[in-house]
Design a protein around this motif. Structure first.
Motif, mmCIF file in Angstrom:
data_model
loop_
_atom_site.group_PDB
_atom_site.id
_atom_site.type_symbol
_atom_site.label_atom_id
_atom_site.label_comp_id
_atom_site.label_asym_id
_atom_site.label_seq_id
_atom_site.Cartn_x
_atom_site.Cartn_y
_atom_site.Cartn_z
ATOM 1 N N LEU A 158 0.823 -1.207 0.000
ATOM 2 C CA LEU A 158 0.000 0.000 0.000
ATOM 3 C C LEU A 158 0.856 1.256 0.000
ATOM 4 N N ALA A 159 2.082 1.132 0.514
ATOM 5 C CA ALA A 159 3.020 2.258 0.505
ATOM 6 C C ALA A 159 3.941 2.204 -0.719
ATOM 7 N N CYS A 160 3.652 1.256 -1.639
ATOM 8 C CA CYS A 160 4.440 1.082 -2.871
ATOM 9 C C CYS A 160 5.908 0.797 -2.579
ATOM 10 N N LYS A 161 6.136 0.020 -1.523
ATOM 11 C CA LYS A 161 7.502 -0.345 -1.177
ATOM 12 C C LYS A 161 7.856 -1.708 -1.760
ATOM 13 N N VAL A 162 9.155 -1.984 -1.816
ATOM 14 C CA VAL A 162 9.639 -3.253 -2.360
ATOM 15 C C VAL A 162 9.315 -4.378 -1.386
ATOM 16 N N ASN A 163 8.683 -5.455 -1.888
ATOM 17 C CA ASN A 163 8.432 -6.648 -1.101
ATOM 18 C C ASN A 163 9.355 -7.757 -1.571
ATOM 19 N N ASN A 164 9.267 -8.902 -0.906
ATOM 20 C CA ASN A 164 10.071 -10.031 -1.341
ATOM 21 C C ASN A 164 9.690 -10.432 -2.758
ATOM 22 N N GLY A 165 10.629 -10.963 -3.485
ATOM 23 C CA GLY A 165 10.393 -11.357 -4.863
ATOM 24 C C GLY A 165 11.484 -10.832 -5.767
ATOM 25 N N SER A 166 11.409 -11.204 -7.032
ATOM 26 C CA SER A 166 12.448 -10.785 -7.971
ATOM 27 C C SER A 166 12.318 -9.296 -8.295
ATOM 28 N N MET A 167 13.444 -8.641 -8.396
ATOM 29 C CA MET A 167 13.492 -7.221 -8.744
ATOM 30 C C MET A 167 13.456 -7.093 -10.264
ATOM 31 N N PRO A 168 12.507 -6.324 -10.831
ATOM 32 C CA PRO A 168 12.459 -6.178 -12.291
ATOM 33 C C PRO A 168 13.770 -5.606 -12.835
ATOM 34 N N PHE A 169 14.178 -6.085 -13.985
ATOM 35 C CA PHE A 169 15.387 -5.589 -14.632
ATOM 36 C C PHE A 169 15.226 -4.086 -14.871
ATOM 37 N N GLY A 170 16.200 -3.298 -14.425
ATOM 38 C CA GLY A 170 16.130 -1.854 -14.590
ATOM 39 C C GLY A 170 15.823 -1.108 -13.314
ATOM 40 N N TYR A 171 15.534 -1.870 -12.242
ATOM 41 C CA TYR A 171 15.195 -1.236 -10.963
ATOM 42 C C TYR A 171 16.107 -1.738 -9.850
ATOM 43 N N CYS A 172 16.154 -0.955 -8.767
ATOM 44 C CA CYS A 172 16.844 -1.349 -7.540
ATOM 45 C C CYS A 172 16.022 -0.817 -6.366
ATOM 46 N N LYS A 173 16.388 -1.190 -5.176
ATOM 47 C CA LYS A 173 15.683 -0.713 -3.984
ATOM 48 C C LYS A 173 16.311 0.588 -3.519
ATOM 49 N N GLY A 174 15.488 1.618 -3.438
ATOM 50 C CA GLY A 174 15.969 2.922 -3.030
ATOM 51 C C GLY A 174 16.132 3.026 -1.532
ATOM 52 N N ARG A 246 -2.687 -2.632 -6.870
ATOM 53 C CA ARG A 246 -2.220 -2.074 -8.137
ATOM 54 C C ARG A 246 -2.323 -0.556 -8.059
ATOM 55 N N VAL A 247 -1.165 0.132 -8.193
ATOM 56 C CA VAL A 247 -1.132 1.585 -8.034
ATOM 57 C C VAL A 247 -0.443 2.197 -9.253
ATOM 58 N N GLU A 248 -1.201 2.911 -10.066
ATOM 59 C CA GLU A 248 -0.604 3.615 -11.202
ATOM 60 C C GLU A 248 0.212 4.795 -10.684
ATOM 61 N N GLY A 249 1.420 4.929 -11.197
ATOM 62 C CA GLY A 249 2.309 5.973 -10.725
ATOM 63 C C GLY A 249 2.985 5.636 -9.416
ATOM 64 N N GLY A 250 2.858 4.377 -8.981
ATOM 65 C CA GLY A 250 3.422 3.965 -7.703
ATOM 66 C C GLY A 250 4.919 3.709 -7.741
ATOM 67 N N MET A 251 5.518 3.748 -8.935
ATOM 68 C CA MET A 251 6.958 3.579 -9.063
ATOM 69 C C MET A 251 7.421 4.347 -10.298
ATOM 70 N N PRO A 252 8.686 4.719 -10.367
ATOM 71 C CA PRO A 252 9.154 5.519 -11.499
ATOM 72 C C PRO A 252 9.085 4.745 -12.813
ATOM 73 N N ALA A 253 8.617 5.407 -13.860
ATOM 74 C CA ALA A 253 8.498 4.769 -15.173
ATOM 75 C C ALA A 253 9.823 4.848 -15.928
ATOM 76 N N ILE A 254 10.111 3.798 -16.694
ATOM 77 C CA ILE A 254 11.324 3.761 -17.513
ATOM 78 C C ILE A 254 11.014 4.091 -18.968
ATOM 79 N N ILE A 255 9.836 3.683 -19.435
ATOM 80 C CA ILE A 255 9.430 4.000 -20.808
ATOM 81 C C ILE A 255 8.063 4.679 -20.772
ATOM 82 N N ASP A 256 7.697 5.328 -21.869
ATOM 83 C CA ASP A 256 6.393 5.994 -21.907
ATOM 84 C C ASP A 256 5.314 4.997 -22.314
ATOM 85 N N LYS A 257 4.084 5.313 -21.960
ATOM 86 C CA LYS A 257 2.972 4.392 -22.160
ATOM 87 C C LYS A 257 2.704 4.132 -23.637
#
Length: 534
Positions: A158-174, A246-257
């Protein structure tokens, strides 16, 4: 589970093996690894094995495969330099019993078995069958996960924080616990989307990345199947997703929609987006079907009839490669249906079902005595004693910065140990005997025409199939009386097999179900009956 014991140890004749050791608890010491290796080396010496390498992961959980040494072991297995992976106990290889089957299957494809120094668990036909039962129960017991852990993960989501699981390619934990863009990988993601939008084949993208030394998130090489998860992941347009959150805008986007939707549309309209894999090109008996004449594997291949229709069949590999065997080809759909029906007829007998239930209950009793769980509880007990001693000192008037700091350390440590205990207990799911019987019985009502059902039957029950031109032998994943069945068959000729529509013969259909194993199948193409060939 183990290997056949040898006579006096002769290293020149010993079979090569590797040792895999792991510990995850913060309270465990390096001696834990050393003790595991020592016990494994003793087991290897006693059973005629030669240790050629040791892989060890420290402070890493076995609940997932994010273990560098574990991944390196899987990668090295492809070279075929050793025959066994030797672990201290089952939970060192994978604490999640359902993932364990996946890892063991990957090693089995390279001819490698997993064995344990301090635990006896079937690795033959019975082991395969027991693992199938455990896999089948996973969906029914997911509710047993710790409520505290699930509540904490939902709070993070709900706070859009990183949970356990694989990290998507292109991201890291801030630093704030949320997703942050890792620019070196993010630029690769943008490149992949741009090239796919322009129609560049997956294989060309993979070759380009590999040629520049760019690796996947797990450190491996890119392949034509590496891009599916990336191209369909809404995270790259800023959508945070975890479970039902599911939160739109909950994490920084890498590509445009716009680019994301363009790629998505291209993948929908492209007939074969993942390369040469063709529809219906799966062969369920791969690795289990063998030529009865020469013993070589029968591999799946495709052929075209005179009318241009594509047919799938199994062919003796020795005949294809060396032209040294006379075994005829066999239609894939026909042989797979025949094997599935035979498995259902012979496995679903009351005495077999009761044996499986007894075996799974015995396995669970052994698995429940988790050495990891016992160690964690001992750690918590020691922590509580240390906390009591500090509290007695404080009550006696010894209030210093040191005692206060020590108390905070112990409280934090106790919290970590309780979380670890909660996770360990959640992984030790207990399956009731009634469910095991139910799991077996549900196969009775299955649809043999369903590819998914046929695959489930073959993976769960069939150990090996030996095929001659006039009879077949099927070995099942259990031992004892009736663990294999021999049947006479009459197959169509090869000319009939590939003539296709428009010729004088019919394409082979599905062998009808039979209740009497001595009865004819009612088909012009195949008749079989049980026969004693022991």
């Amino acid at each position: 589970m183990g290997v056949k014991k040898q006579g006096p140890f002769d290293e020149s004749q010993a079979q090569p093996c590797v040792i895999y050791a792991r510990y995850s608890s913060h309270a465990q010491r390096d001696a834990s690894i050393e003790q595991q290796v020592a016990d494994c080396e003793e087991y290897a010496q006693r059973n005629g094995l030669r240790v050629v390498k040791i892989y060890a992961d420290r402070h890493l959980t076995g609940k997932n495969d994010k273990r560098p040494q574990f991944q390196q072991m899987l990668k090295d297995a492809a070279h075929g330099h050793w025959s066994y992976v030797l672990c201290w106990k089952l939970d060192r290889f994978a604490r999640n019993r359902y993932d364990s089957a996946t890892y063991k299957y990957r090693l089995k494809k390279h001819g490698i078995r997993v064995i344990y120094a301090k635990e006896s668990i079937p690795d033959g036909p019975e082991g395969i069958l027991l693992e199938s039962v455990l896999e089948g129960s996973a969906e029914y017991y997911s509710a047993n996960l710790s409520q505290n852990i699930k509540r904490g993960m939902r709070y993070n989501a709900l706070a859009c924080k990183v949970n356990n699981g694989s990290m998507p390619f292109g991201y890291c934990k801030g630093p704030d616990g949320r997703f942050a863009i890792y620019e070196p990988e993010a630029e690769v993601v943008r490149e992949i989307f741009r090239k796919v939008s322009k129609g560049t084949p997956f294989v060309d993208i993979a070759n380009s990345l590999n040629g520049r030394g760019i690796h996947t998130k797990r450190g491996g090489l890119w392949g034509k199947n590496s891009f599916h998860a990336i191209l369909h992941n809404e995270a790259y347009i800023g959508v945070y997703h975890y479970s039902d959150v599911r939160v739109e805008g909950g994490m920084p986007a890498i590509i445009d929609k716009a680019l994301f939707l363009e790629v998505e549309q291209r993948l929908k309209t492209k007939k074969n987006p993942q390369g040469r894999h063709r529809e219906n090109g799966d062969y369920m008996l791969t690795g289990k079907l063998f030529c009865g004449l020469c013993g070589s594997p029968m591999i799946g291949v495709a052929g075209t009839s005179r009318s241009g229709e594509l047919y799938f069949y199994y062919s003796c590999n020795k005949r294809r490669v060396e032209r040294a065997c006379k075994k005829r080809h066999v239609r894939r759909d026909w042989i797979e249906r025949l094997v599935v029906q035979a498995a259902l007829d012979h496995i679903l007998q009351p005495e077999v079902i009761q044996w499986v239930a007894d075996s799974v209950m015995a396995y669970q009793e052994r698995a429940g005595n988790s050495s990891v769980l016992a160690g964690l509880r001992d750690d918590l007990s020691e922590n509580q004693k240390a906390t009591e001693n500090v509290m007695k000192a404080i009550e006696a008037g010894i209030i210093t910065v040191t005692t206060k700091g020590r108390l905070m350390e112990l409280e934090a440590e106790a919290s970590r140990i309780r979380d670890a205990i909660c996770l360990e207990e959640a992984s030790l799911t207990h399956i009731e005997r009634d469910f095991i019987v139910y799991w077996m019985e549900q196969f009775r009502g299955g649809n043999v025409e369903s590819a998914e059902f046929r695959r489930k039957v073959i993976d769960s029950f069939v150990n090996a199939v030996y095929l001659w031109d006039d009879h077949i032998r099927i070995a099942f994943n259990y031992s004892g009386k009736g663990s294999a069945v021999d049947m006479d068959i009459i197959m169509e000729t090869e000319a009939e097999s590939f003539a296709g529509p428009g010729c004088s013969c019919n394409a082979p259909g599905t062998p009808p179900k039979h209740t009497n194993p001595n009865s004819e199948m009612g088909s012009d193409l195949c008749v079989f009956s049980s026969s004693d060939r022991h």
